[in-house]
Design an enzyme around this catalytic site. Structure first.
Site, PDB file in Angstrom:
ATOM      1  CD  GLU A 148      -1.970  -5.097  11.943  1.00 33.18           C
ATOM      2  OE1 GLU A 148      -0.737  -4.956  12.024  1.00 33.18           O
ATOM      3  OE2 GLU A 148      -2.533  -5.345  10.863  1.00 33.18           O
TER       4      GLU A 148
ATOM      5  CG  HIS B 157      -4.339 -36.842  16.429  1.00 28.24           C
ATOM      6  ND1 HIS B 157      -4.515 -38.118  16.921  1.00 28.24           N
ATOM      7  CD2 HIS B 157      -5.344 -36.644  15.528  1.00 28.24           C
ATOM      8  CE1 HIS B 157      -5.549 -38.679  16.318  1.00 28.24           C
ATOM      9  NE2 HIS B 157      -6.079 -37.803  15.476  1.00 28.24           N
TER      10      HIS B 157
ATOM     11  CE  LYS C  47      -3.592   2.061   2.891  1.00 26.67           C
ATOM     12  NZ  LYS C  47      -4.509   1.842   4.009  1.00 26.67           N
TER      13      LYS C  47
ATOM     14  CE  LYS D 147       5.749  -0.986  10.203  1.00 22.09           C
ATOM     15  NZ  LYS D 147       4.889  -0.212   9.315  1.00 22.09           N
TER      16      LYS D 147
ATOM     17  N   GLY E  21      -4.914  -2.322   5.422  1.00 18.27           N
ATOM     18  CA  GLY E  21      -4.121  -3.447   4.924  1.00 18.27           C
ATOM     19  C   GLY E  21      -4.786  -4.794   5.171  1.00 18.27           C
ATOM     20  NE  ARG E  22      -6.568  -4.531  11.350  1.00  8.61           N
ATOM     21  CZ  ARG E  22      -5.968  -3.356  11.503  1.00  8.61           C
ATOM     22  NH1 ARG E  22      -4.855  -3.101  10.863  1.00  8.61           N
ATOM     23  NH2 ARG E  22      -6.477  -2.425  12.285  1.00  8.61           N
TER      24      ARG E  22
ATOM     25  CD  GLU F 273       9.360  -6.062   7.277  1.00 11.36           C
ATOM     26  OE1 GLU F 273       9.030  -4.960   6.760  1.00 11.36           O
ATOM     27  OE2 GLU F 273       9.231  -6.307   8.486  1.00 11.36           O
TER      28      GLU F 273
HETATM   29  C1  G6Q Z   1      -2.583  -4.047   8.123  1.00 10.07           C
HETATM   30  C2  G6Q Z   1      -1.346  -3.367   8.452  1.00 10.07           C
HETATM   31  C3  G6Q Z   1      -0.073  -4.029   7.968  1.00 10.07           C
HETATM   32  C4  G6Q Z   1       0.284  -3.717   6.516  1.00 10.07           C
HETATM   33  C5  G6Q Z   1       1.725  -4.129   6.262  1.00 10.07           C
HETATM   34  C6  G6Q Z   1       2.158  -3.909   4.849  1.00 10.07           C
HETATM   35  O1  G6Q Z   1      -3.678  -3.637   8.409  1.00 10.07           O
HETATM   36  O2  G6Q Z   1      -1.437  -2.054   8.089  1.00 10.07           O
HETATM   37  O3  G6Q Z   1      -0.075  -5.429   8.137  1.00 10.07           O
HETATM   38  O4  G6Q Z   1      -0.584  -4.375   5.657  1.00 10.07           O
HETATM   39  O5  G6Q Z   1       2.565  -3.422   7.151  1.00 10.07           O
HETATM   40  O6  G6Q Z   1       2.058  -2.567   4.504  1.00 10.07           O
HETATM   41  P1  G6Q Z   1       2.224  -2.119   3.019  1.00 10.07           P
HETATM   42  O7  G6Q Z   1       1.123  -2.701   2.214  1.00 10.07           O
HETATM   43  O8  G6Q Z   1       2.156  -0.616   3.043  1.00 10.07           O
HETATM   44  O9  G6Q Z   1       3.559  -2.622   2.541  1.00 10.07           O
END
Ligand code: G6Q
Length: 544
Positions: A351, A382, A204, A502, A265-266, A210
């Site tokens: 989250e 199990h 996003k 972070k 994001g989620r 990462e």
């Molecule tokens: C979700 C969070 C988080 C996000 C990641 C990736 O709700 O905001 O998990 O999706 O940190 O972020 P980017 O899509 O910006 O790389």
């Protein structure tokens, strides 16, 4: 722990009537309970009879929802109001699955046409990749698709790919790289041919450490084989809200699929973040999945709370979390394709509702979001089910099963479903010491073989796992999370808790880049004594 005043009636109900009431008794007193506490809607059979509730409990939980103005909050979300107050954003994942003819406004602008414009562009691109019309730099067709993303830009795509693998185009290989640990990238690419590999860089913000690190390694890996910068245009596409950063990375904005800041994001797997899903299952089945989400959205928006699945699911979570002091919820899908579903739900739920202050910034003095966890059945039986059956913790369970197997094989499916039903039955009713002794167990052994029972569970049954059903199930949990957050008066849509780590990592990164290329002394460490020693140990270990 003190509850807000509006929780008082439930508190009294819990301590005077419900705390010690047993499911055995509730079922004995009401032979129709198994049917009365079920809802059959949208193709989902939702059995919540094995919960430690009565009609009065449900009534009081709904009263609480009303006092918390749940209806008003639902309407505010669907109307595009900026309910994510700490980020001043609308929360409109529901717009991602709205039909073309619907109108949803953010800041006075109808966003539905843009949503469908992106879906249409995605569909055209997916068809090219699926048909082989999209060629790599050397003219070969794409055989491998690698999504690079993390968190919300990874967990949804991974889960959906695994869940819908049955419907996927099998001559394409899908891989997902998320971890900054180089092993993730190396293992994902070691047997692939760069000429046939397409990377989807999903971010996003397009700034995530990462993802950008993996994306740079992907570019190097591609160019090491194809030896021409022009190859990037054929082997990289981006999914992002940040056009400038995408271009800076070297991806043509013609190969970028956008989304919007009102998609968290989620909550983004229905947006362009779902590009890998759409390539896997094709545009039509992707739209079927969106249709499933939308059906649950409409159910949530319009159905009275008494029959509203996400509302009931959310209120039950509150009931155990806040009154029975249950710390966790287990999600137990009896469907191998849903093996990543619990991991996906962990981000969605934790989250969203892992918050300790209210919308007004006051520290809560009650429990908020429970820990969600789980594994597909029957494997969990199990391993950890022992603790659910006989441990000292109360763990409400969600069992998810399907009437039909996608891969019928002998009597496997009957055996699988027999286990779902048996587990829910055993948890609820257990086996008394008398029953244990009656079957010949000696007195000394009887306590060990006794099952107290009274362990609550929901069982959700659907016909078969399809894209549409998957959409309904995910939206069910999304809106359950919303319901819970509304009762707890927290912001379910921000995630400040991921920030501090972070920031601290950014500070430590240059401290690890030793020895200094210029031969300068290592920068002095100014953390606490533990962190200083750990960093120093790593610096020394690296040098050996
Ligand atoms: C979700 C969070 C988080 C996000 C990641 C990736 O709700 O905001 O998990 O999706 O940190 O972020 P980017 O899509 O910006 O790389």
């Amino acid at each position: 722990m003190t509850f807000p005043a509006k929780w008082g009636a439930l508190e009294a109900h819990y301590s005077t009537k419900m705390r010690d009431l047993r499911l055995r008794q509730l079922f004995a007193e009401d032979p129709q309970r198994g049917e009365r506490f079920t809802i059959d809607v949208l193709g989902l059979y939702f059995d919540y009879s094995k919960h430690r509730i009565t009609t009065e409990t449900v009534g009081l939980l709904i009263d609480l929802a009303q006092q918390c103005e749940l209806r008003k909050h639902i309407d505010a979300m669907f109307a595009g109001e900026k309910i994510n107050i700490t980020e001043n954003r609308a929360v409109l994942h529901v717009a991602l699955r709205a039909p073309r003819d619907e109108q949803i406004f953010v800041d006075g602008k109808d966003v539905v046409p843009e949503v469908h414009a992106v879906l249409d562009r995605m569909a055209a691109f997916c068809e090219q990749v699926r048909s082989g019309a999209w060629k790599g730099h050397t003219g070969k067709r794409i055989r491998n698709v690698i999504n690079i993303g993390i968190g919300g830009s990874d967990l949804g795509p991974v889960m959906a790919y695994e869940a819908l693998k049955y419907y996927s185009q099998r001559d394409l290989t899908f891989r997902f790289v998320s971890n900054v640990d180089g092993t993730d990238f190396v293992e994902a690419t070691r047997d692939l041919d760069a000429e046939e590999t397409l990377f989807i860089v999903s971010s996003k913000t397009f700034t995530t450490l990462e993802t950008m690190t993996n994306a740079r390694s992907a570019r190097e890996w591609t160019l090491a084989s194809l030896k021409n910068e022009k190859a990037v245009a054929k082997h990289f596409v981006a999914v992002s809200t940040n056009t400038a950063k995408v271009e800076e990375f070297g991806i043509d904005s013609a190969n970028m699929f956008g989304f919007w800041d009102w998609v968290g994001g989620r909550y983004s797997m229905d947006s362009a973040i779902g590009l890998s899903t759409m390539i896997a299952i094709g545009p039509q089945q992707f739209r079927d999945m969106l249709g499933g989400f939308h059906a649950m959205d409409e159910h949530f928006r319009t159905t009275p709370f008494e029959r509203n699945l996400p509302v009931l699911m959310g209120l039950l979570a509150v009931w155990y979390n806040d009154f029975f002091d249950a710390q966790t919820v287990a999600v137990l899908p009896y469907e191998q394709y849903l093996k990543r579903f619990p991991a996906y739900l962990q981000q969605l739920t934790m989250e969203s509702n892992g918050k300790h202050v209210t919308l007004q910034g006051a520290k809560v003095d009650y429990q908020t979001g429970p820990i969600y966890w789980g594994e597909p059945g029957t494997n969990g039986q199990h391993s950890f089910y022992q603790l659910i059956h006989q441990g000292t913790k109360l763990i409400p369970c969600d069992f998810i099963g399907f009437m039909k197997a996608l891969n019928p094989l002998g009597n496997h499916h009957d055996l699988l479903l027999a286990n779902v039903f048996a587990q829910a039955e055993a948890l609820a009713f257990g086996k008394t010491t008398e029953e244990v002794k009656a079957s010949g167990t000696p007195d000394w052994l009887a306590p060990h073989k006794t099952f107290e029972g009274n362990r609550p569970s929901t069982t959700i049954l659907a016909d078969r796992l399809t894209p549409e059903t998957l959409g309904k199930l995910i939206a069910l949990y999304e809106h359950s999370v919303f319901t819970q957050g509304t009762i707890w008066e927290i912001d379910s849509f921000d995630q400040w808790g991921v920030e501090l780590g972070k920031v601290l990592a950014e500070r430590i990164i240059p401290e690890l880049a030793t020895p200094e290329p210029t031969g300068n002394a290592e920068p002095p460490l100014q953390h606490d004594s533990s962190t200083n020693a750990l960093i120093q140990r790593y610096r020394d270990g690296k040098r050996k």
